[in-house]
Design a protein around this motif. Sequence first.
Motif, PDB file in Angstrom:
ATOM      1  N   ALA A  34       0.825  -1.208   0.000  1.00  0.00           N
ATOM      2  CA  ALA A  34       0.000   0.000   0.000  1.00  0.00           C
ATOM      3  C   ALA A  34       0.863   1.263   0.000  1.00  0.00           C
ATOM      4  N   LEU A  35       0.309   2.314  -0.543  1.00  0.00           N
ATOM      5  CA  LEU A  35       0.941   3.628  -0.464  1.00  0.00           C
ATOM      6  C   LEU A  35       0.188   4.445   0.570  1.00  0.00           C
ATOM      7  N   ILE A  36       0.946   5.174   1.387  1.00  0.00           N
ATOM      8  CA  ILE A  36       0.297   6.023   2.382  1.00  0.00           C
ATOM      9  C   ILE A  36       0.872   7.437   2.292  1.00  0.00           C
ATOM     10  N   GLY A  37       0.182   8.380   2.885  1.00  0.00           N
ATOM     11  CA  GLY A  37       0.699   9.744   2.931  1.00  0.00           C
ATOM     12  C   GLY A  37      -0.285  10.759   2.405  1.00  0.00           C
ATOM     13  N   HIS A  38       0.273  11.781   1.763  1.00  0.00           N
ATOM     14  CA  HIS A  38      -0.529  12.941   1.355  1.00  0.00           C
ATOM     15  C   HIS A  38      -0.224  13.321  -0.092  1.00  0.00           C
ATOM     16  N   ALA A  39      -1.254  13.665  -0.823  1.00  0.00           N
ATOM     17  CA  ALA A  39      -1.053  14.248  -2.153  1.00  0.00           C
ATOM     18  C   ALA A  39      -0.593  15.690  -1.975  1.00  0.00           C
ATOM     19  N   THR A  40       0.264  16.154  -2.874  1.00  0.00           N
ATOM     20  CA  THR A  40       0.661  17.563  -2.809  1.00  0.00           C
ATOM     21  C   THR A  40      -0.522  18.438  -3.231  1.00  0.00           C
ATOM     22  N   VAL A  41      -0.455  19.696  -2.837  1.00  0.00           N
ATOM     23  CA  VAL A  41      -1.478  20.650  -3.273  1.00  0.00           C
ATOM     24  C   VAL A  41      -1.473  20.719  -4.806  1.00  0.00           C
ATOM     25  N   ARG A  42      -0.285  20.678  -5.393  1.00  0.00           N
ATOM     26  CA  ARG A  42      -0.173  20.735  -6.850  1.00  0.00           C
ATOM     27  C   ARG A  42      -0.995  19.606  -7.499  1.00  0.00           C
ATOM     28  N   THR A  43      -0.826  18.399  -6.961  1.00  0.00           N
ATOM     29  CA  THR A  43      -1.578  17.258  -7.493  1.00  0.00           C
ATOM     30  C   THR A  43      -3.081  17.449  -7.315  1.00  0.00           C
ATOM     31  N   GLN A  44      -3.482  17.921  -6.132  1.00  0.00           N
ATOM     32  CA  GLN A  44      -4.917  18.085  -5.873  1.00  0.00           C
ATOM     33  C   GLN A  44      -5.549  19.135  -6.787  1.00  0.00           C
ATOM     34  N   LEU A  45      -4.809  20.188  -7.068  1.00  0.00           N
ATOM     35  CA  LEU A  45      -5.359  21.200  -7.991  1.00  0.00           C
ATOM     36  C   LEU A  45      -5.470  20.622  -9.401  1.00  0.00           C
ATOM     37  N   GLY A  46      -4.583  19.684  -9.718  1.00  0.00           N
ATOM     38  CA  GLY A  46      -4.698  18.961 -10.994  1.00  0.00           C
ATOM     39  C   GLY A  46      -5.986  18.147 -11.054  1.00  0.00           C
ATOM     40  N   TRP A  47      -6.335  17.506  -9.939  1.00  0.00           N
ATOM     41  CA  TRP A  47      -7.613  16.755  -9.896  1.00  0.00           C
ATOM     42  C   TRP A  47      -8.774  17.703 -10.143  1.00  0.00           C
ATOM     43  N   CYS A  48      -8.722  18.870  -9.478  1.00  0.00           N
ATOM     44  CA  CYS A  48      -9.814  19.847  -9.636  1.00  0.00           C
ATOM     45  C   CYS A  48      -9.952  20.240 -11.102  1.00  0.00           C
ATOM     46  N   ALA A  49      -8.817  20.520 -11.741  1.00  0.00           N
ATOM     47  CA  ALA A  49      -8.851  20.917 -13.151  1.00  0.00           C
ATOM     48  C   ALA A  49      -9.471  19.810 -13.998  1.00  0.00           C
ATOM     49  N   LYS A  50      -9.049  18.568 -13.771  1.00  0.00           N
ATOM     50  CA  LYS A  50      -9.556  17.445 -14.573  1.00  0.00           C
ATOM     51  C   LYS A  50     -11.043  17.227 -14.371  1.00  0.00           C
ATOM     52  N   GLU A  51     -11.521  17.442 -13.163  1.00  0.00           N
ATOM     53  CA  GLU A  51     -12.935  17.151 -12.867  1.00  0.00           C
ATOM     54  C   GLU A  51     -13.818  18.398 -12.944  1.00  0.00           C
ATOM     55  N   GLY A  52     -13.245  19.514 -13.386  1.00  0.00           N
ATOM     56  CA  GLY A  52     -14.054  20.717 -13.577  1.00  0.00           C
ATOM     57  C   GLY A  52     -14.476  21.414 -12.293  1.00  0.00           C
ATOM     58  N   VAL A  53     -13.684  21.267 -11.234  1.00  0.00           N
ATOM     59  CA  VAL A  53     -13.987  21.969  -9.981  1.00  0.00           C
ATOM     60  C   VAL A  53     -13.295  23.340 -10.030  1.00  0.00           C
ATOM     61  N   PRO A  54     -14.065  24.428  -9.948  1.00  0.00           N
ATOM     62  CA  PRO A  54     -13.469  25.748 -10.191  1.00  0.00           C
ATOM     63  C   PRO A  54     -12.659  26.319  -9.038  1.00  0.00           C
ATOM     64  N   ARG A  55     -12.873  25.805  -7.826  1.00  0.00           N
ATOM     65  CA  ARG A  55     -12.290  26.484  -6.666  1.00  0.00           C
ATOM     66  C   ARG A  55     -11.785  25.469  -5.647  1.00  0.00           C
ATOM     67  N   ALA A  56     -10.632  25.776  -5.033  1.00  0.00           N
ATOM     68  CA  ALA A  56     -10.065  24.898  -4.008  1.00  0.00           C
ATOM     69  C   ALA A  56      -9.655  25.699  -2.789  1.00  0.00           C
ATOM     70  N   ILE A  57      -9.878  25.121  -1.633  1.00  0.00           N
ATOM     71  CA  ILE A  57      -9.432  25.723  -0.384  1.00  0.00           C
ATOM     72  C   ILE A  57      -8.532  24.697   0.301  1.00  0.00           C
ATOM     73  N   ILE A  58      -7.353  25.153   0.686  1.00  0.00           N
ATOM     74  CA  ILE A  58      -6.365  24.241   1.264  1.00  0.00           C
ATOM     75  C   ILE A  58      -6.423  24.368   2.780  1.00  0.00           C
ATOM     76  N   THR A  59      -6.641  23.231   3.447  1.00  0.00           N
ATOM     77  CA  THR A  59      -6.777  23.273   4.899  1.00  0.00           C
ATOM     78  C   THR A  59      -5.863  22.220   5.535  1.00  0.00           C
TER      79      THR A  59
END
Length: 206
Positions: free
Chosen positions: A140-165
Amino acid sequence: MIDCGLDWLGKFEQLHPNAIVLTHAHPDHAWGLQNGAPCPVHAPEKTWQTLKQCQIDDRHLINERTPTVICGITFEALPVEHSVRAPAVGYRISAGRARFFYGPDLLYIHDRAAALKGVQVYIGDGATLTRSFVRKRGDALIGHATVRTQLGWCAKEGVPRAIITHCGSEIVNGDERLLRAQLGAIADERGVEAQIAYDGMKLTLP
Ligand SMILES: [Zn+2]
Ligand SMILES: [Zn+2]
């Protein structure tokens, strides 16, 4: 209230939550409940199995991938990769026309398209902006996706806005202006609007 980490122990009661929903059993997400809770607590089966040290009387089960209405708000738990010992979910949350995704600790979302479809705001994991935070545990892989990666997911799935917490030391100890510029550059490249959350932040969804 979503999650109740150890830093809320003995304090969260003052917020008078109507219900608490848990993403996973890690100390910074659930151990504020060590002395119990004055309200119902909702969590997936895997979280109840791994949350042994909390004396919670009013336990409710959230079935993954099944919309569950809690206090008039619909929560759908989607499994995310993050930890072997404390399996985690993210929540697709909707009320009226408002729809957002909340995933404070995640390496990836198993069914990302289902999680993010039609979502107005992605609220994600601030452990690291660009530095890799992945470990291997057996297969298994464990840990955290980078913010860069997560914003890539948003772009691919058409999510216009992200808040990092739930920010890690890179963000918490970083220079605010520099961070804003860095985040802005990553977000602009992906066509997503992004900002870093702060304590007490309020958000109004159309
Ligand atoms: Zn965690
Ligand atoms: Zn965490």
